[in-house]
Scaffold this motif. Structure first.
Motif, short mmCIF file in Angstrom:
data_model
loop_
_atom_site.label_atom_id
_atom_site.label_comp_id
_atom_site.label_asym_id
_atom_site.label_seq_id
_atom_site.Cartn_x
_atom_site.Cartn_y
_atom_site.Cartn_z
N LEU A 1 23.70 47.93 41.63
CA LEU A 1 23.30 46.56 41.78
C LEU A 1 24.48 45.91 42.92
O LEU A 1 24.25 45.16 44.02
N LEU A 2 25.73 46.59 42.88
CA LEU A 2 26.44 46.15 43.88
C LEU A 2 26.07 46.63 45.30
O LEU A 2 26.43 45.71 46.13
N GLU A 3 25.58 47.77 45.38
CA GLU A 3 25.21 48.28 46.66
C GLU A 3 24.18 47.50 47.39
O GLU A 3 24.11 46.90 48.50
N ARG A 4 23.07 47.05 46.35
CA ARG A 4 22.13 46.26 46.81
C ARG A 4 22.62 44.76 47.26
O ARG A 4 22.17 44.40 48.21
N SER A 5 23.58 44.25 46.53
CA SER A 5 24.03 43.00 46.88
C SER A 5 24.71 42.82 48.01
O SER A 5 24.83 42.32 48.80
N THR A 6 25.44 44.27 48.52
CA THR A 6 26.20 44.40 49.66
C THR A 6 25.19 44.50 50.86
O THR A 6 25.59 43.89 52.15
N VAL A 7 24.13 45.07 50.61
CA VAL A 7 23.07 44.92 51.72
C VAL A 7 22.62 43.58 52.13
O VAL A 7 22.54 43.03 53.14
N SER A 8 22.41 42.95 50.99
CA SER A 8 21.95 41.60 51.17
C SER A 8 22.99 40.67 51.84
O SER A 8 22.63 39.93 52.45
N LEU A 9 24.42 40.91 51.53
CA LEU A 9 25.18 40.06 52.17
C LEU A 9 25.23 40.47 53.73
O LEU A 9 25.41 39.68 54.60
N GLN A 10 25.33 41.83 53.99
CA GLN A 10 24.95 42.20 55.12
C GLN A 10 24.03 41.70 56.03
O GLN A 10 24.19 41.20 57.16
N ARG A 11 22.70 41.69 55.43
CA ARG A 11 21.88 41.02 56.25
C ARG A 11 21.82 39.40 56.24
O ARG A 11 21.64 38.96 57.52
N SER A 12 22.58 38.81 55.28
CA SER A 12 22.69 37.34 55.39
C SER A 12 23.54 37.25 56.42
O SER A 12 23.73 36.16 57.47
N ARG A 13 24.86 37.78 56.86
CA ARG A 13 25.79 37.89 57.76
C ARG A 13 25.33 38.25 59.22
O ARG A 13 25.36 37.36 60.07
N GLU A 14 24.22 38.99 59.26
CA GLU A 14 23.41 39.17 60.77
C GLU A 14 22.76 37.98 60.82
O GLU A 14 22.68 37.41 62.04
N LYS A 15 22.12 37.33 59.89
CA LYS A 15 21.42 36.09 60.06
C LYS A 15 22.18 35.08 60.36
O LYS A 15 21.95 34.29 61.24
N THR A 16 23.45 34.89 59.84
CA THR A 16 24.56 33.80 60.36
C THR A 16 24.46 33.88 61.74
O THR A 16 24.68 32.67 62.59
N LEU A 17 25.01 35.12 62.45
CA LEU A 17 25.32 35.50 63.71
C LEU A 17 23.99 34.74 64.46
O LEU A 17 24.12 34.13 65.70
N THR A 18 22.87 35.22 64.26
CA THR A 18 21.38 34.93 64.77
C THR A 18 21.38 33.56 64.78
O THR A 18 21.15 32.86 65.88
N LEU A 19 21.58 32.65 63.78
CA LEU A 19 21.55 31.51 63.75
C LEU A 19 22.49 30.61 64.33
O LEU A 19 22.33 29.55 64.95
N GLY A 20 23.56 31.07 64.44
CA GLY A 20 24.79 30.44 64.93
C GLY A 20 25.06 30.32 66.48
O GLY A 20 25.28 29.47 67.19
#
Lengths: 233, 233
Positions: free
Chosen positions: A125-144
């Motif tokens: 669960l933690l590992e998958r949550s970390t992957v999601s967070l990582q994807r979300s951060r990449e998206k943040t850079l993309t959108l910002g």
DNA sequence: GTATCTCATTGATCCAGATCAAGGAGCGCC
DNA sequence: GGCGCTCCTTGATCTGGATCAATGAGATAC
């Protein structure tokens, strides 16, 4: 159509550790519900408590809603993904099926309690949550900080990684989401997304087949267009 | 200056469960390193493996770097926060101190291994990771679909929640980050951020004291400006 | 097979926020 | 305590992507 048992078995084999005792499996079974969603339908889930969802088969989008009917796609999910739907806060969230889907849903708190004795489940669960967070951060850079062309290039590369079928040096994609979904995911309009597709096609970096088919012809050039960092320090 | 022991004790009391055995505490001590960072300095950490950081005291920003020296602030952290620094992928990441900081760093993999026998630690890690993901998703919505004024309003409300000091109906903030950091976090320029501050000041929603002092005078109105959803379904 | 309807593309114009360019104010340093 | 530097604010202009407005092309139904 899948039966409930099939969907749950899929969950067991993909999420629970190999040698989980039958009584534990039974416990998770009592917690989970199987849901079948037709394309464009949204999952109904309690607003006040988080829900854990395992996507047995299909593709979904997680959408955040702001005032004035503005929508932002926070993430796309594909077969085998595990995701947590947050309780509603300042904004509301919905999970919508892009194509026909089979999923298992669990009340988050109860799932966690059941998983406490099985740290392998917690770790996963933690590992998958970390992957999601990582994807979300990449998206943040993309959108910002990225231009329209960079955003669309990044999107295509990200999809290639997740649902691309390699074919020699080319990567073939069958996009389950519409131009609108892509636009809502990248913080752009459908017109702008369409124009970037045209641009990339004219430059010979991609080929399109119908509405959903995309072939990436030159991944290296796309990487450059995406504004990724070169090797340097 | 804090000694290593002080910082580690802070970590123990804030992250480890109340009655953790002394041998376990010792195990974590061998894994952790205490780092003191002056303002504007960045944490040096291995590029190829994730690092877990506990912020004992201070404030930091997590920055993603794209090509052309563009920077995006992915998150701010304050005293007591626990965060995971990802290994570098398509972009590189740095953690920088906004003010003088004390932190404990752990190699992620080894920390996880040590935590495996203590699901309370795992649960806490998972919980904090979920909060980070939630914040990151809110940021995605902000960057994807909100105007400059909405972004700055959202930012102020978010800071109020995390480091605000309530004072009757007012909330006082002492912002440790510069206008540039705020701009880099909201996907705007410093000029635009400054103009929104001026606008909110002129409308009587905030008061500013020097560079870092901000008082939120009307939180309800700010909420409206932030583009949050009304009560409705 | 073709009618129809939705989704995607293309073009013309507009505007929020970026960029460029000065000042002004807070803060640290000597 | 005032000198100097950096950060912040304010103003003028420019532009990438939004918005408005038609077509055009795929999918679905009949």
């Amino acid at each position: 159509m899948h039966t409930c048992t099939d969907a749950f078995d899929c969950f067991v084999s993909r999420v629970l550790p190999k040698r989980t005792g039958p009584e534990t499996v039974r416990l998770f079974r009592t917690l989970g519900s199987h849901v079948h969603l037709k394309a464009d339908r949204q999952l109904h889930y309690p607003e006040d408590e988080p829900t854990l969802v395992f996507l047995c088969d299909g593709a979904t989008k997680l959408v955040a809603h702001a005032s004035d009917h503005r929508e932002q796609v926070l993430a796309f999910h594909f077969t085998g993904d595990l995701l947590t739907l947050p309780a509603h806060g300042a904004h509301s969230y919905t999970l919508e099926a892009l194509i026909e889907c089979d999923l298992m849903t669990f009340p988050y708190a109860q799932f966690l309690q059941a998983a406490e004795k099985h740290q392998q489940v917690l770790t996963q669960l933690l590992e998958r949550s970390t992957v999601s967070l990582q994807r979300s951060r990449e998206k943040t850079l993309t959108l910002g900080r990225k231009s329209a062309l960079e955003r669309v290039s990044s999107f295509l590369l990200s999809m290639a990684e997740r649902i691309g079928r390699g074919d020699g040096s080319e990567v073939k994609l069958d996009l389950p989401m519409s131009r609108r979904d892509i636009a809502d995911s990248l913080g752009l309009t459908i017109e702008t997304v369409s124009r970037q597709f045209t641009l990339l096609r004219d430059q010979g970096l991609i080929r399109t087949q119908g509405r959903s088919g995309v072939t990436l012809l030159r991944v290296d050039e796309l990487d450059r267009r995406a504004g990724h960092l070169r090797v340097a320090a």
